[in-house]
Structure formats: C-alpha cells, structure tokens
Write a protein that holds these residues in place. Structure first.
Motif, PDB file in Angstrom:
ATOM      1  N   MET A   1       6.692   0.958  30.577  1.00 24.93           N
ATOM      2  CA  MET A   1       8.129   0.698  30.708  1.00 24.93           C
ATOM      3  C   MET A   1       8.761   1.597  31.765  1.00 24.93           C
ATOM      4  O   MET A   1       9.652   1.165  32.505  1.00 24.93           O
ATOM      5  CB  MET A   1       8.804   0.867  29.355  1.00 24.93           C
ATOM      6  N   TRP A   2       8.296   2.838  31.851  1.00 23.34           N
ATOM      7  CA  TRP A   2       8.808   3.726  32.899  1.00 23.34           C
ATOM      8  C   TRP A   2       8.460   3.183  34.280  1.00 23.34           C
ATOM      9  O   TRP A   2       9.310   3.114  35.169  1.00 23.34           O
ATOM     10  CB  TRP A   2       8.247   5.138  32.711  1.00 23.34           C
TER      11      TRP A   2
ATOM     12  N   VAL B   1      16.786   5.860  33.246  1.00 22.47           N
ATOM     13  CA  VAL B   1      17.017   6.640  32.024  1.00 22.47           C
ATOM     14  C   VAL B   1      17.828   5.818  31.021  1.00 22.47           C
ATOM     15  O   VAL B   1      17.561   5.840  29.808  1.00 22.47           O
ATOM     16  CB  VAL B   1      17.738   7.958  32.352  1.00 22.47           C
ATOM     17  N   HIS B   2      18.795   5.059  31.531  1.00 18.30           N
ATOM     18  CA  HIS B   2      19.645   4.211  30.697  1.00 18.30           C
ATOM     19  C   HIS B   2      18.795   3.210  29.905  1.00 18.30           C
ATOM     20  O   HIS B   2      19.006   3.015  28.698  1.00 18.30           O
ATOM     21  CB  HIS B   2      20.630   3.482  31.613  1.00 18.30           C
ATOM     22  N   LEU B   3      17.823   2.596  30.552  1.00 15.52           N
ATOM     23  CA  LEU B   3      16.953   1.640  29.873  1.00 15.52           C
ATOM     24  C   LEU B   3      15.996   2.339  28.913  1.00 15.52           C
ATOM     25  O   LEU B   3      15.829   1.911  27.765  1.00 15.52           O
ATOM     26  CB  LEU B   3      16.153   0.829  30.895  1.00 15.52           C
ATOM     27  N   LEU B   4      15.368   3.411  29.378  1.00 14.59           N
ATOM     28  CA  LEU B   4      14.365   4.083  28.556  1.00 14.59           C
ATOM     29  C   LEU B   4      14.975   4.675  27.294  1.00 14.59           C
ATOM     30  O   LEU B   4      14.311   4.746  26.250  1.00 14.59           O
ATOM     31  CB  LEU B   4      13.659   5.162  29.380  1.00 14.59           C
TER      32      LEU B   4
ATOM     33  N   GLY C   1       7.863   0.175  34.985  1.00 12.60           N
ATOM     34  CA  GLY C   1       8.658  -1.032  35.169  1.00 12.60           C
ATOM     35  C   GLY C   1      10.029  -0.718  35.736  1.00 12.60           C
ATOM     36  O   GLY C   1      10.547  -1.446  36.590  1.00 12.60           O
ATOM     37  N   THR C   2      10.632   0.400  35.292  1.00 14.90           N
ATOM     38  CA  THR C   2      11.931   0.786  35.854  1.00 14.90           C
ATOM     39  C   THR C   2      11.799   1.200  37.316  1.00 14.90           C
ATOM     40  O   THR C   2      12.719   0.999  38.106  1.00 14.90           O
ATOM     41  CB  THR C   2      12.566   1.948  35.055  1.00 14.90           C
ATOM     42  N   VAL C   3      10.647   1.772  37.667  1.00 13.16           N
ATOM     43  CA  VAL C   3      10.413   2.154  39.066  1.00 13.16           C
ATOM     44  C   VAL C   3      10.311   0.902  39.939  1.00 13.16           C
ATOM     45  O   VAL C   3      10.859   0.850  41.043  1.00 13.16           O
ATOM     46  CB  VAL C   3       9.143   3.018  39.199  1.00 13.16           C
ATOM     47  N   VAL C   4       9.606  -0.119  39.418  1.00 11.75           N
ATOM     48  CA  VAL C   4       9.503  -1.386  40.142  1.00 11.75           C
ATOM     49  C   VAL C   4      10.888  -1.991  40.345  1.00 11.75           C
ATOM     50  O   VAL C   4      11.252  -2.410  41.451  1.00 11.75           O
ATOM     51  CB  VAL C   4       8.591  -2.379  39.394  1.00 11.75           C
ATOM     52  N   THR C   5      11.667  -2.020  39.265  1.00 12.62           N
ATOM     53  CA  THR C   5      13.022  -2.580  39.353  1.00 12.62           C
ATOM     54  C   THR C   5      13.874  -1.789  40.333  1.00 12.62           C
ATOM     55  O   THR C   5      14.615  -2.364  41.147  1.00 12.62           O
ATOM     56  CB  THR C   5      13.689  -2.576  37.967  1.00 12.62           C
ATOM     57  N   GLY C   6      13.760  -0.474  40.298  1.00 16.62           N
ATOM     58  CA  GLY C   6      14.545   0.373  41.192  1.00 16.62           C
ATOM     59  C   GLY C   6      14.118   0.288  42.641  1.00 16.62           C
ATOM     60  O   GLY C   6      14.836   0.761  43.532  1.00 16.62           O
ATOM     61  N   SER C   7      12.953  -0.310  42.871  1.00 22.55           N
ATOM     62  CA  SER C   7      12.460  -0.465  44.242  1.00 22.55           C
ATOM     63  C   SER C   7      12.638  -1.878  44.769  1.00 22.55           C
ATOM     64  O   SER C   7      12.366  -2.150  45.939  1.00 22.55           O
ATOM     65  CB  SER C   7      10.963  -0.097  44.298  1.00 22.55           C
ATOM     66  N   GLY C   8      13.077  -2.788  43.888  1.00 21.38           N
ATOM     67  CA  GLY C   8      13.189  -4.198  44.260  1.00 21.38           C
ATOM     68  C   GLY C   8      14.593  -4.616  44.626  1.00 21.38           C
ATOM     69  O   GLY C   8      15.496  -3.781  44.760  1.00 21.38           O
TER      70      GLY C   8
END
Length: 293
Positions: A171-172, A125-128, A174-181
């Motif tokens: 972009m959303w 949410v912070h990024l979006l 992308g945040t899921v990918v980042t949050g899973s990596g």
C-alpha cells in the motif's frame, strides 16, 4: 458486558464501513481533480467555510468529502458511548479511543495536504492512516463480536505477521505510484519526481510477494487444520486476485480514473481482509513448568 452486545458490534462495523468508505470518496476527489476545490483548511476558501456557486463543481466534491468526516466522528462517538455504557474490556476501550483520535488526526493531515498544495508524500500519509484505522476497527469487531481465533505456533504467527507487514509495504508503494502518476488531485499539484514505470514495477513485485505469503498462509492453515486462518486466507487471496486484475488493467489503460477508483475499493477491502487474517490467529500459550520442591 454480555458476551456479545449487538449494539456495540453494530457500532464497530459502522466504524469499519465508514473508514473504508472515505478511502473511496477520497479517491473520487483526487481523480476528478477536485483536491484543491476548497483551497484552504479548515475553511473552504479564505472567506468562507462552505463553497458557493461561482467556485465550480470541484469545490462541492471536495467539500462533500470533508463533510463525511463528521459522519466518521459521529460513529466514533457512538462507539465510545456504547463502550462506556456497557463497560467493555480495557483493550476494546483503547481501540475505540484510538479510532476516535485517529479520525481527528486524519482530518488535520488532510488539511495539511491541502495547505501544502497536495504534496504527494503528505497525501500518502493521509491514505496510510486510513489503512491503519481500518486495522484497528477490524480488531475491535473481533473483540466485540462472536469471532474466534486459532492458536498458532511461532512459525505460523510469523508468517501471518509477515503477510500483514508486506501488505502495508504494497500500500505504501501504491501511494508512491499514485504520487508519481497523472492523477494528482489538481493540475497544479507537485509530483514525487520518481519514474512511474520503475515504481510501478516495484509495486508489482511487492504485490506478488504478498500473494505468495498469503498462499503460504492458506497452505499452512489447511495442513494444520486452522479453520479461521484458512477462511480469511481464502478471502484475502480472492481480494488480491481482484486487485491484481484491476491493477494491471489500469496500468495498461494508462491509469484510467474509473479503474483507479475500483482499485481504491480494493485497497480498503485488502486492509480489512488482511486485518481479519491477523485477528484469526493467536499465539499458542507457553506451557507453565511448575518447579518441584
């Protein structure tokens, strides 16, 4: 207000640049593992607002990113003051206020993410929210500056809007990918629990759908001689190609932090470019049929 006030235009550009910049500095915080360098908010620690020597380098990296918020606030205030001094349109005044209020909300969301130990969904949410602010700032630039837009029919407007919406999906995801990596911002931070291979593939599919929509925008703009739409479609395609190269490189390099940082530069650029594409068109006015007496 004069047709184009240079100071106002400058403040709008400054707002855009600073909000794009904090996306990149936020990525530096996360990728250096400094997300909890200051382990609470609004203080850095329970006993102090600022870091000190024994806290280590991570606290200074995180605190430095927090200080940048004050730069954003200063620019937002400068933009508002200029808007009031020259009496801008109601729409531009509203955008200036949205920019200012959103920065305050952004600071709170960042603080909540720290207090929740960098929960990946709150960090997303912070990024979006930063992406949304960039779209607002691009529109403000368009209204304050010498930019024009092309009159477009319903099909063209729908295609542009679909491109913008799909970019937001990209972009959303992308945040899921980042949050899973692995780049969580801190070694003890929670992850989403999703399989990173699966979410990365979904992200990749959404990217190619967005590229296809952007190319369709370029074709329509070219065939219908919509100069502004064509220009910004080309810019967006170029940024998307850059993002694709960096994105696939970081995937095969197992999310090398330096490549991820350059990918976040691309995120900010994509947000600005798709915002400009959106602003480059306007609905064709409906003809007014006068009733005969």
């Amino acid at each position: 207000m004069t047709s184009h006030d240079r100071r106002l235009y400058g403040w709008c550009i400054a707002a855009l640049i600073t909000n794009m910049g904090i996306i990149v500095t936020g990525a530096v915080v996360r990728l250096t593992g400094s997300g909890l360098g200051c382990d609470t908010w609004p203080r850095c620690t329970a006993g102090t607002f600022t870091p000190h020597g024994e806290m280590g380098i991570h606290s200074y990296v995180e605190f430095g990113n927090r200080l940048l918020t004050f730069v954003l606030v200063a620019v937002a205030i400068g933009l508002l003051v200029r808007c009031y001094r020259i009496h801008v349109t109601a729409q531009l005044m509203a955008l200036a206020w949205i920019n200012a209020v959103s920065i305050a909300v952004q600071a709170v969301v960042g603080g909540v993410s720290v207090r929740l130990g960098l929960n990946p969904f709150v960090v997303a949410v912070h990024l979006l929210l930063s992406v949304a602010i960039i779209l607002v700032d691009v529109k403000a630039i368009w209204l304050a500056g010498p930019h024009t837009s092309d009159a477009a029919d319903g099909l063209t407007m729908g295609l542009v809007r679909a491109t913008v919406a799909m970019m937001c999906v990209v972009m959303w995801l992308g945040t899921v990918v980042t949050g899973s990596g692995p780049n969580a911002g801190d070694s003890g931070s929670a992850r989403t629990g999703f399989d990173i291979e699966t979410v990365a593939r979904l992200h990749g599919i959404s990217v190619w759908i967005t590229v296809a929509l952007t190319l369709a925008c370029l074709v329509i703009a070219t065939t219908r001689h919509l100069a502004m739409m064509r220009r910004w479609s080309m810019v967006l395609v170029a940024v998307e190609i850059y993002q694709a190269v960096i994105g696939y490189s970081q995937y095969f390099a197992h999310l090398n932090p330096w490549l991820v940082i350059w990918h976040m530069v691309g995120v900010a650029a994509c947000a600005a470019a798709v915002g400009a594409l959106w602003c480059s068109v306007r609905p064709t006015p409906s003809p007014i049929h006068n009733q005969k007496p």
